[in-house]
Design a protein around this motif. Sequence first.
Motif, mmCIF file in Angstrom:
data_model
loop_
_atom_site.group_PDB
_atom_site.id
_atom_site.type_symbol
_atom_site.label_atom_id
_atom_site.label_comp_id
_atom_site.label_asym_id
_atom_site.label_seq_id
_atom_site.Cartn_x
_atom_site.Cartn_y
_atom_site.Cartn_z
ATOM 1 N N UNK A 8 10.170 95.484 -28.229
ATOM 2 C CA UNK A 8 11.042 94.553 -27.554
ATOM 3 C C UNK A 8 9.410 93.221 -28.427
ATOM 4 N N UNK A 9 8.245 93.117 -27.544
ATOM 5 C CA UNK A 9 7.421 93.036 -27.837
ATOM 6 C C UNK A 9 6.251 92.677 -29.457
ATOM 7 N N UNK A 10 6.663 94.203 -29.524
ATOM 8 C CA UNK A 10 6.466 93.790 -31.130
ATOM 9 C C UNK A 10 7.310 93.554 -32.200
ATOM 10 N N UNK A 11 8.924 93.744 -32.264
ATOM 11 C CA UNK A 11 9.179 92.654 -33.145
ATOM 12 C C UNK A 11 9.159 91.319 -32.686
ATOM 13 N N UNK B 20 8.750 89.146 -36.188
ATOM 14 C CA UNK B 20 9.437 88.476 -36.862
ATOM 15 C C UNK B 20 8.171 86.834 -36.907
ATOM 16 N N UNK B 21 7.203 86.458 -36.688
ATOM 17 C CA UNK B 21 6.399 85.324 -36.540
ATOM 18 C C UNK B 21 4.880 85.615 -37.981
ATOM 19 N N UNK C 202 5.904 80.338 -26.037
ATOM 20 C CA UNK C 202 5.990 81.813 -26.148
ATOM 21 C C UNK C 202 5.500 82.753 -24.707
ATOM 22 N N UNK C 203 6.863 83.266 -23.581
ATOM 23 C CA UNK C 203 6.384 83.708 -22.429
ATOM 24 C C UNK C 203 6.984 85.253 -22.166
#
Lengths: 155, 300
Positions: free
Chosen positions: A144-147, A151-152, A2-3
């Motif tokens: 966006x990074x947090x959401x 999800x993971x 993931x980048x």
Amino acid sequence: MATAKDVMSTKFHTLLPDIHITEAVKMFKKASEKEQQKVFGMMVTNEDGRLIGMLSMYDILLFIRPKHIHIWGMMEDIDTDGLIGRACEKAKNILVGDIMTTDLITVTKDTHLMMVLDIMIKKHVRRIPVLEEEKAIGIVYISNLFYHLLDRLIL
Amino acid sequence: MVILDKKKTLTGLLVKEAMRKQVIHLPQSASIDNGISALIKYKINAFLTKDENGLPTGVVSKTDIMGAYYASLPLETHLNNIMSFSPLFCNPNDTLESALDIMRSKGVYRLYVIGENRKKVVGTLAYPDIVGLLYLYCNDCEYSHYRKKRKKQADPMIRRYKVKEVMTSFVKACGENDSLLKVMEDLSIYRFGAVLITDKNNHPSGVISKTDLSISYKHGVDSQTEAKNIMSSPVRSCEEDELLEDAIKQMIFTDVHRLFVHKDDPQNIVGVFSLSDAARIRSGSCHACLSSRIKVDKHD
């Protein structure tokens, strides 16, 4: 792996450095309406599209904040009539390039997500431009990074 | 309670009580362009420069920026080419009186406050910071002009300072059609922070400060441009008989460093009064300041 490219937003708005702050504020409002969410910061690019700075809500508020505000808080009654208007009046001669932040932290689309996370925490930033050959191709917002990570987490 | 050994308003007050804790510094290799941005963004008159090891190497003030504008230096020029070397330091526990003595004897407008380890700069002290502290005492004072207004009591028999007692009576003016170069020459010769601009009838029409000049430099305005193109208007002024505390209040709350002073008619400018002038008289706004300060300190 993931980048940054997995979470970056490729829909972003930019400002030119030689427009007035008042014009920039109007563009913040327009962008917020278009994106259906509040926009708190924009990238500043030159005419070649090269990233040269960022202008955030904080930069503008810092400029409007009165210089001697520390005295205000220790006084009981302040006649503030017209003071906000006068503070905003001073912003009219100021250009985006005068108060934008130029000491930028950027990543590439291949920067690992955890590296992006680490930079955001250590440097207290909520958005990081993603560059390719000095040109902005996206922006990573902390939300966006947090959401994405959320999800993971709940899988 | 502060023990007063001399009858001076500032006696017993320390640098740490008035200093500003935000210290702005830039690498000495940064550009003038970046330096002007810092001055505008943080509303400061000067900043520190540091070397690659983070140690302070000099100071860049708006006067230095104006000098670079006058010399037509490119905005990309590094700050180490225009900075003044050897910033002056004081300690947080130094008295304000000793700090003011250094500022006056060395002809500087600010001192940098160095921490106990003598390596880290922990604050700055400039004239307006001292005025701000004194103003707080004035506002809290039982003889305060405002407190009297609130309680609708009669003024006590205390003589209050008026603006005309502390203003500078000499006012330098330039014409609207004078070039910015001429304005910069006058500011430099007379060591003023701003110059009054007058129209063809010699009536005040605007003001140009070193801040206005710094912004014009950054915006690429030609130094041959006429003064009227960049001046701030209208001229902010007060009546010469206005109480000192009212004038100080106006400056503190509107982020103005100076007011021009008029007599009878706003067109008749007779002086200029700055926060630095207010600090130099080392007092609050009336002759009751010393006794009232003792009372305020007792409540701390």
